[in-house]
Design a protein around this motif. Structure first.
Motif, PDB file in Angstrom:
ATOM      1  N   VAL A  74      11.420   3.179  -1.735  1.00 29.13           N
ATOM      2  CA  VAL A  74      12.554   1.880  -2.275  1.00 29.13           C
ATOM      3  C   VAL A  74      12.940   1.559  -0.972  1.00 29.13           C
ATOM      4  CG1 VAL A  74      14.795   2.125  -2.281  1.00 29.13           C
ATOM      5  CG2 VAL A  74      14.139   2.897  -3.798  1.00 29.13           C
ATOM      6  N   CYS A  75      12.124   2.264   0.372  1.00 29.77           N
ATOM      7  CA  CYS A  75      12.326   1.448   1.327  1.00 29.77           C
ATOM      8  C   CYS A  75      11.206   0.077   1.621  1.00 29.77           C
ATOM      9  CB  CYS A  75      12.314   2.628   2.240  1.00 29.77           C
ATOM     10  SG  CYS A  75      11.896   2.107   4.075  1.00 29.77           S
ATOM     11  N   HIS A  76      10.320   0.712   1.068  1.00 29.23           N
ATOM     12  CA  HIS A  76       9.303  -0.462   1.257  1.00 29.23           C
ATOM     13  C   HIS A  76       8.837  -1.062  -0.407  1.00 29.23           C
ATOM     14  CE1 HIS A  76       6.630   1.315   4.455  1.00 29.23           C
ATOM     15  NE2 HIS A  76       6.703   2.192   3.611  1.00 29.23           N
ATOM     16  N   ALA A  77       9.590  -1.350  -1.533  1.00 26.04           N
ATOM     17  CA  ALA A  77       9.610  -2.580  -1.977  1.00 26.04           C
ATOM     18  C   ALA A  77      10.603  -3.147  -1.422  1.00 26.04           C
ATOM     19  CB  ALA A  77      10.434  -1.471  -3.131  1.00 26.04           C
ATOM     20  N   SER A  78      11.929  -2.675  -0.470  1.00 29.22           N
ATOM     21  CA  SER A  78      12.944  -3.685  -0.010  1.00 29.22           C
ATOM     22  C   SER A  78      12.504  -4.377   1.309  1.00 29.22           C
ATOM     23  CB  SER A  78      13.842  -2.556   0.560  1.00 29.22           C
ATOM     24  OG  SER A  78      14.976  -1.502  -0.608  1.00 29.22           O
ATOM     25  N   ASN A  79      11.816  -3.733   1.752  1.00 22.48           N
ATOM     26  CA  ASN A  79      10.833  -4.431   2.392  1.00 22.48           C
ATOM     27  C   ASN A  79       9.754  -5.125   2.372  1.00 22.48           C
ATOM     28  OD1 ASN A  79       9.751  -4.755   5.661  1.00 22.48           O
ATOM     29  ND2 ASN A  79       7.860  -3.870   5.409  1.00 22.48           N
ATOM     30  N   LEU A 130       0.415  -1.222   0.001  1.00 18.97           N
ATOM     31  CA  LEU A 130      -0.146   0.070  -0.023  1.00 18.97           C
ATOM     32  C   LEU A 130       0.987   1.318   0.251  1.00 18.97           C
ATOM     33  CD1 LEU A 130      -2.949  -0.944   2.453  1.00 18.97           C
ATOM     34  CD2 LEU A 130      -3.056  -0.726  -0.220  1.00 18.97           C
ATOM     35  N   PHE A 131       1.896   1.380   0.860  1.00 14.41           N
ATOM     36  CA  PHE A 131       2.634   2.483   0.554  1.00 14.41           C
ATOM     37  C   PHE A 131       3.914   3.253  -0.424  1.00 14.41           C
ATOM     38  CE2 PHE A 131       1.281   3.284   4.882  1.00 14.41           C
ATOM     39  CZ  PHE A 131       1.236   4.355   5.321  1.00 14.41           C
ATOM     40  N   MET A 132       3.945   1.552  -1.156  1.00 13.97           N
ATOM     41  CA  MET A 132       4.719   1.373  -2.264  1.00 13.97           C
ATOM     42  C   MET A 132       4.001   2.525  -3.729  1.00 13.97           C
ATOM     43  SD  MET A 132       6.677  -1.571  -3.195  1.00 13.97           S
ATOM     44  CE  MET A 132       5.731  -2.435  -3.005  1.00 13.97           C
ATOM     45  N   ARG A 133       2.541   1.995  -3.139  1.00 12.69           N
ATOM     46  CA  ARG A 133       1.987   3.235  -4.500  1.00 12.69           C
ATOM     47  C   ARG A 133       1.379   4.511  -3.778  1.00 12.69           C
ATOM     48  NH1 ARG A 133      -3.389   4.960  -5.603  1.00 12.69           N
ATOM     49  NH2 ARG A 133      -4.420   4.770  -6.956  1.00 12.69           N
ATOM     50  N   PHE A 134       1.496   4.930  -2.353  1.00 14.87           N
ATOM     51  CA  PHE A 134       1.084   6.136  -1.593  1.00 14.87           C
ATOM     52  C   PHE A 134       2.406   6.970  -2.180  1.00 14.87           C
ATOM     53  CE2 PHE A 134       2.807   8.654   1.434  1.00 14.87           C
ATOM     54  CZ  PHE A 134       1.880   9.705   1.653  1.00 14.87           C
ATOM     55  N   ALA A 135       4.079   6.286  -1.997  1.00 14.91           N
ATOM     56  CA  ALA A 135       5.221   7.135  -2.350  1.00 14.91           C
ATOM     57  C   ALA A 135       5.096   7.293  -3.744  1.00 14.91           C
ATOM     58  CB  ALA A 135       5.803   5.740  -2.164  1.00 14.91           C
ATOM     59  N   TRP A 136       4.655   6.260  -4.439  1.00 12.18           N
ATOM     60  CA  TRP A 136       4.538   6.373  -6.182  1.00 12.18           C
ATOM     61  C   TRP A 136       3.432   8.356  -6.406  1.00 12.18           C
ATOM     62  CZ3 TRP A 136       7.843   6.238  -9.669  1.00 12.18           C
ATOM     63  CH2 TRP A 136       7.240   6.223 -11.154  1.00 12.18           C
ATOM     64  N   MET A 137       2.388   8.005  -6.038  1.00 10.13           N
ATOM     65  CA  MET A 137       1.068   8.850  -6.180  1.00 10.13           C
ATOM     66  C   MET A 137       1.108  10.172  -5.516  1.00 10.13           C
ATOM     67  SD  MET A 137      -0.230   6.955  -8.221  1.00 10.13           S
ATOM     68  CE  MET A 137      -1.819   7.740  -8.231  1.00 10.13           C
ATOM     69  N   VAL A 138       1.857  10.783  -4.798  1.00 10.62           N
ATOM     70  CA  VAL A 138       2.510  11.473  -3.340  1.00 10.62           C
ATOM     71  C   VAL A 138       2.898  12.778  -4.660  1.00 10.62           C
ATOM     72  CG1 VAL A 138       4.221  11.031  -2.065  1.00 10.62           C
ATOM     73  CG2 VAL A 138       2.397  12.458  -1.273  1.00 10.62           C
ATOM     74  N   GLN A 139       2.369  13.683  -4.749  1.00 11.73           N
ATOM     75  CA  GLN A 139       3.423  14.538  -4.763  1.00 11.73           C
ATOM     76  C   GLN A 139       4.581  15.641  -3.876  1.00 11.73           C
ATOM     77  OE1 GLN A 139       4.322  15.245  -7.954  1.00 11.73           O
ATOM     78  NE2 GLN A 139       2.661  13.575  -8.801  1.00 11.73           N
ATOM     79  N   PRO A 140       5.447  16.168  -4.775  1.00 13.29           N
ATOM     80  CA  PRO A 140       6.708  15.668  -5.546  1.00 13.29           C
ATOM     81  C   PRO A 140       6.727  13.814  -4.791  1.00 13.29           C
ATOM     82  CG  PRO A 140       8.104  16.670  -3.158  1.00 13.29           C
ATOM     83  CD  PRO A 140       6.125  16.287  -3.297  1.00 13.29           C
ATOM     84  N   ARG A 141       6.736  13.353  -5.643  1.00 10.34           N
ATOM     85  CA  ARG A 141       6.903  11.563  -5.724  1.00 10.34           C
ATOM     86  C   ARG A 141       8.473  11.195  -4.686  1.00 10.34           C
ATOM     87  NH1 ARG A 141       5.956   9.320 -11.357  1.00 10.34           N
ATOM     88  NH2 ARG A 141       3.873   9.703 -11.538  1.00 10.34           N
ATOM     89  N   ASN A 142       7.869   9.243  -3.774  1.00  8.45           N
ATOM     90  CA  ASN A 142       8.570   9.913  -2.938  1.00  8.45           C
ATOM     91  C   ASN A 142       9.690   9.013  -3.078  1.00  8.45           C
ATOM     92  OD1 ASN A 142      10.857   9.401  -0.379  1.00  8.45           O
ATOM     93  ND2 ASN A 142       8.522  10.262   1.094  1.00  8.45           N
TER      94      ASN A 142
END
Length: 108
Positions: free
Chosen positions: A74-79, A57-69
């Motif tokens: 990367v942190c959540h993809a690693s987790n 869920l937070f990978m999607r959030f990180a991608w959608m938030v502006q500016p992209r985080n």
């Protein structure tokens, strides 16, 4: 020095939660990596599954938030990777991936 100053004052720099949120979340990755050598019987399937959903869920959030985080992404993809590995270890130990549970259930 100009590059450091630009990063320091950027919308995702160390003055913001866009920076410190992901830094804190690396603790989940570190904990998962520390547990790799522990026996699979100590893994909680429910908690590991919840961590997989959380990171997805937070990978999607990180991608959608502006500016992209990207740091959070990367942190959540690693987790997600670490937790999926742990969940696979748990599932194998419980017999979900080997068919052992099905054989036991059908013989009863």
């Amino acid at each position: 020095m100009a590059a450091f100053k630009a990063f320091w004052n950027s919308p995702v720099g160390p003055k913001t939660s866009h920076f410190w949120g992901p830094v804190a979340n690396w603790g989940f990755v570190a904990a998962g990596l520390a547990d790799i050598n522990k026996p699979p019987e100590m893994i909680s399937g429910n908690m590991t599954g919840a961590m997989c959903v959380y990171s997805a869920l937070f990978m999607r959030f990180a991608w959608m938030v502006q500016p992209r985080n990207y740091l959070l992404l990367v942190c959540h993809a690693s987790n997600e990777t670490v937790q999926l590995y742990q969940h696979t270890r748990w599932a194998k130990a419980e017999g979900y991936l080997s068919g052992k549970k099905e054989k036991e259930a059908s013989s009863e």
